[in-house]
Design an enzyme around this catalytic site. Structure first.
Site, short mmCIF file in Angstrom:
data_model
loop_
_atom_site.label_atom_id
_atom_site.label_comp_id
_atom_site.label_asym_id
_atom_site.label_seq_id
_atom_site.Cartn_x
_atom_site.Cartn_y
_atom_site.Cartn_z
N GLY A 184 14.31 -1.03 27.42
CA GLY A 184 15.14 -2.29 28.00
C GLY A 184 16.24 -1.28 28.55
O GLY A 184 17.15 -0.68 27.51
N GLY A 186 5.10 -8.40 15.97
CA GLY A 186 4.50 -7.68 17.31
C GLY A 186 2.95 -7.12 16.69
O GLY A 186 2.84 -6.81 15.70
N SER A 226 -9.86 37.08 -22.82
CA SER A 226 -10.35 36.69 -21.66
C SER A 226 -11.65 36.21 -21.72
O SER A 226 -12.60 36.50 -22.63
CB SER A 226 -10.22 37.98 -20.81
OG SER A 226 -9.08 38.36 -20.57
N ARG A 283 -0.33 -0.34 20.77
CA ARG A 283 -0.32 1.19 21.11
C ARG A 283 -0.50 2.00 20.01
O ARG A 283 -0.62 2.98 20.21
CB ARG A 283 0.98 1.24 22.08
CG ARG A 283 0.87 0.95 23.59
CD ARG A 283 1.69 1.45 24.30
NE ARG A 283 3.10 0.77 24.34
CZ ARG A 283 3.95 1.46 24.62
NH1 ARG A 283 4.12 2.71 24.82
NH2 ARG A 283 5.20 0.68 24.59
N LEU A 323 12.56 -8.08 12.87
CA LEU A 323 11.28 -8.68 13.73
C LEU A 323 10.31 -7.74 13.40
O LEU A 323 10.30 -6.42 13.90
CB LEU A 323 11.83 -8.70 15.30
CG LEU A 323 13.17 -9.53 15.36
CD1 LEU A 323 13.20 -9.67 17.06
CD2 LEU A 323 13.09 -10.81 14.78
N ASP A 381 10.53 -1.75 14.13
CA ASP A 381 10.22 -0.53 14.23
C ASP A 381 11.22 0.41 14.87
O ASP A 381 11.00 1.50 15.70
CB ASP A 381 9.18 -0.60 15.70
CG ASP A 381 9.50 -1.32 16.88
OD1 ASP A 381 10.74 -1.56 16.78
OD2 ASP A 381 8.75 -1.45 17.89
N ASN A 399 -0.94 33.09 -25.84
CA ASN A 399 -1.29 33.92 -24.58
C ASN A 399 -2.63 33.24 -23.90
O ASN A 399 -3.71 33.26 -24.93
CB ASN A 399 -1.25 35.48 -24.52
CG ASN A 399 -1.63 35.94 -23.22
OD1 ASN A 399 -0.73 36.08 -22.32
ND2 ASN A 399 -2.85 36.40 -23.04
N GLU A 414 14.33 -5.75 31.10
CA GLU A 414 13.28 -5.03 30.37
C GLU A 414 12.58 -3.98 31.48
O GLU A 414 12.61 -4.48 32.57
CB GLU A 414 12.25 -5.88 29.97
CG GLU A 414 12.53 -6.72 28.82
CD GLU A 414 13.09 -5.94 27.73
OE1 GLU A 414 12.18 -5.12 27.02
OE2 GLU A 414 14.09 -5.88 27.21
C1 UD1 Z 1 12.30 -4.25 22.73
C2 UD1 Z 1 13.31 -4.92 23.60
C3 UD1 Z 1 13.87 -3.86 24.47
C4 UD1 Z 1 14.40 -2.76 23.60
C5 UD1 Z 1 13.35 -2.18 22.40
C6 UD1 Z 1 14.01 -1.38 21.82
C7 UD1 Z 1 12.82 -7.31 24.12
C8 UD1 Z 1 12.28 -8.35 24.94
N1 UD1 Z 1 12.70 -5.98 24.35
O1 UD1 Z 1 11.31 -3.82 23.46
O2 UD1 Z 1 14.91 -4.16 25.24
O3 UD1 Z 1 14.49 -1.48 24.37
O4 UD1 Z 1 12.91 -3.26 21.83
O5 UD1 Z 1 13.09 -0.82 20.64
O6 UD1 Z 1 13.16 -7.73 22.94
N2 UD1 Z 1 8.17 -8.62 17.76
C9 UD1 Z 1 7.85 -9.88 17.08
N3 UD1 Z 1 7.31 -10.82 17.52
C10 UD1 Z 1 6.91 -10.92 19.05
C11 UD1 Z 1 7.29 -9.57 19.82
C12 UD1 Z 1 7.71 -8.56 19.14
O7 UD1 Z 1 8.18 -9.96 15.84
O8 UD1 Z 1 6.45 -11.79 19.52
C13 UD1 Z 1 8.60 -7.72 17.11
C14 UD1 Z 1 7.82 -6.39 17.17
O9 UD1 Z 1 6.90 -6.19 15.91
C15 UD1 Z 1 8.78 -5.03 16.92
C16 UD1 Z 1 10.07 -6.05 17.72
O10 UD1 Z 1 9.91 -7.08 17.65
O11 UD1 Z 1 9.22 -4.77 15.93
C17 UD1 Z 1 10.32 -5.52 19.06
O12 UD1 Z 1 9.22 -5.85 19.82
P1 UD1 Z 1 8.28 -4.73 20.62
O13 UD1 Z 1 7.12 -5.45 21.27
O14 UD1 Z 1 8.05 -3.58 20.18
O15 UD1 Z 1 9.41 -4.50 21.85
P2 UD1 Z 1 9.66 -3.44 23.14
O16 UD1 Z 1 8.85 -3.67 24.17
O17 UD1 Z 1 9.94 -2.22 21.94
CA CA Z 2 9.25 -1.49 20.20
#
Ligand code: UD1
Ligand code: CA
Length: 484
Positions: free
Chosen positions: A149, A16, A416, A20, A13, A114, A388, A163
């Site tokens: 989470g 996102g 030199s 931040r 995944l 990530d 040299n 969460e």
């Molecule tokens: C998420 C978990 C949390 C966990 C943490 C670990 C959920 C709801 N929460 O939180 O329990 O402790 O990861 O690192 O899953 N992403 C998508 N599409 C979206 C949203 C996110 O692809 O619509 C991807 C992001 O790019 C990322 C990953 O999913 O790589 C996690 O998303 P992020 O928003 O970072 O979740 P956290 O708040 O870190």
């Molecule tokens: Ca994350």
């Protein structure tokens, strides 16, 4: 993998927004330990036996696809709108429909893009645990659980994941966190995803809620909580402080493995060796050294304080003295480099060659045992064995439009401060006189002298005194100045 294990497919995944990071670039492309963070996650999935890797991407997906264009086991899945991690995983389903028109029965390793510290062995453990019940998730005990989470579990059985944004003050006290690494069965998981709601603090479809539902279901077989022995595997990157931390974790992991294999790191805390760098046993690395990319270092070398080396080949028994820089250079055995030397791309030092302080080499070969020990520029040049290069020698390779080559034969001596105006050749066993500007070839065995002949003017000191005396007796000038 045991005989009974199901086929494995990874879903990473990575769609996102990574708000931040405060960046115009997509988060998955940020480098840690020399590679994009997404690279580490995909690689761990491959090593854990995943036959394919579906990567869910959102905005700026073209940049991501371009960065991984050479990796054809990746299937790109688009999530148009980022409605949460549960929604992200749901986008993978159409890509898992087999020839029969139904969703394939596989174990999905679902990985947040990530979390680059994850090890393949952890993913293997998760997949095996999932096959014992319904699914499995990785959890770690953290001193500062922050925004992650929280895992509510009964021993190894998951109850649910809360969460941070939705947690009660008591739940926030829980230090067991969800690492964002899961194994679960397809197609069953997609049924749970279809039941998700956005009734939570962030208004998103949480993947974590699907795990909670599966855990609560009487017939599912339960979700196992696999506790990570090394909590660093659970570190997610949400901002640049996380990035620095995870970068260091991956670098230190490599340092540990180098030391285990017989490489001495005298001060690992100030050293940075990327995981892609290979080093032979009994090599000693001092503090403040950085080694990058495809660098390979042989055995019995010493790399002293402050050296910076990228994409270079260093053979056995080479000494890199303090603060030397090597970039795409090749150094054969028994060479000595530095202190303060710079080897630029396509430099080749052959066995036993020496390059000393404030010497720059570029696109040039220094033959066996050749030396350039002080203050020289050797660019677009070929220097024969045992020759040299004196202090202050410059190959004048650039005429303002084109680059030209300098050739220096074997056992020759470039005095030199010789300026070699390329294209030019200094023959075997030839010499150039110090301070020469060499514009024409110097034949084998000859001495090339290219400078004005010295003349001495006798009595010069006396002459100066007389002139000074004359000025004094003339007195000040009309404008009051004493100078003439
Ligand atoms: C998420 C978990 C949390 C966990 C943490 C670990 C959920 C709801 N929460 O939180 O329990 O402790 O990861 O690192 O899953 N992403 C998508 N599409 C979206 C949203 C996110 O692809 O619509 C991807 C992001 O790019 C990322 C990953 O999913 O790589 C996690 O998303 P992020 O928003 O970072 O979740 P956290 O708040 O870190
Ligand atoms: Ca994350």
């Amino acid at each position: 993998m045991s005989q009974s294990s199901k086929r494995r497919v990874a879903v990473v995944l990575a769609a996102g927004k990574g708000t931040r990071m405060r960046s115009k670039y997509p988060k998955p492309l940020f480098e840690v330990a020399g590679r994009p963070m997404l690279h580490w996650v995909i690689n761990a999935a491959r090593e854990a036996g995943c036959e394919r890797c579906l990567v869910v991407v959102g905005h700026q997906s073209e940049l991501l696809k371009a960065a991984f264009a050479d990796q054809d086991d990746i299937v790109w899945v688009t999530q148009e709108q980022q409605l949460g991690t549960g929604h992200a995983l749901a986008q993978a389903e159409p890509h898992l429909v087999g020839e029969a028109g139904t969703t394939e029965e596989v174990t999905l390793l679902v990985l947040n893009g990530d979390v680059p510290g994850v090890r393949a062995s952890t993913l293997n453990g998760l997949a095996e645990a999932a096959e014992r019940g319904w699914g499995a998730m990785a959890a770690a005990e953290l001193d500062e659980p922050g925004r992650l989470g929280r895992v509510l579990a009964d021993g190894h059985r998951l109850e649910r994941i809360v969460e941070a944004a939705d947690a009660s003050p008591e739940q926030l006290e829980i230090r067991l966190i969800n690492a964002g690494l899961y194994a679960m069965p397809a197609p069953s998981v997609f049924d749970y995803l279809r039941q998700l709601s956005t009734d939570n603090a962030q208004g998103e479809l949480y993947l974590t809620d699907a795990l909670g539902s599966a855990a609560a279901s009487a017939e599912s077989g339960g979700v196992e909580v696999v506790r990570l022995e090394d909590a660093d595997e659970a570190l997610g990157i949400n901002d640049r402080r996380d990035l620095a931390k995870v970068h260091r974790v991956l670098i230190e992991r490599h340092h540990e493995s180098l030391m285990a294999d017989g490489v001495t790191l005298l001060d690992p805390a100030t050293t940075s060796i990327e995981p892609s760098v290979r080093i032979g046993a009994d090599t000693v690395i001092h503090g403040g050294v950085s080694l990058f990319g495809h660098t390979q270092v042989g055995e019995d070398c010493v790399i002293h304080q402050g050296c910076w080396v990228r994409d270079s080949q260093v053979a056995d028994s080479v000494q890199l003295h303090p603060y030397s820089i090597l970039d795409q250079a090749e150094v054969e055995t028994d060479c000595n480099v530095g202190p303060f030397a710079r080897l630029r791309p396509a430099s080749l030092l052959q066995t036993g060659a020496r390059v000393g302080n404030f010497v720059e080499i570029k696109n040039a070969r220094l033959g066996q045992s050749a030396k350039a020990n002080h203050l020289a520029y050797v660019g677009d040049a070929d220097v024969g064995e045992d020759s040299n290069i004196g202090a202050g020698v410059v190959t004048c390779n650039y005429d303002g439009v084109n680059k030209h080559r300098t050739e220096i034969g074997k056992r020759s001596f470039v005095g030199s401060d010789t300026m070699l105006i390329a294209p030019v050749r200094v023959g075997d066993e030839a010499t150039t006189a110090a301070g020469s500007v060499i514009t024409d070839d110097v034949p084998d065995g000859a001495l090339g002298v290219g400078r004005a002949r010295q003349r001495n003017i006798p009595g010069w000191a006396e002459h100066k005194k007389t002139r000074a005396q004359g000025r004094k007796t003339r007195g000040p000038k009309a404008d009051g100045s004493k100078k003439d």
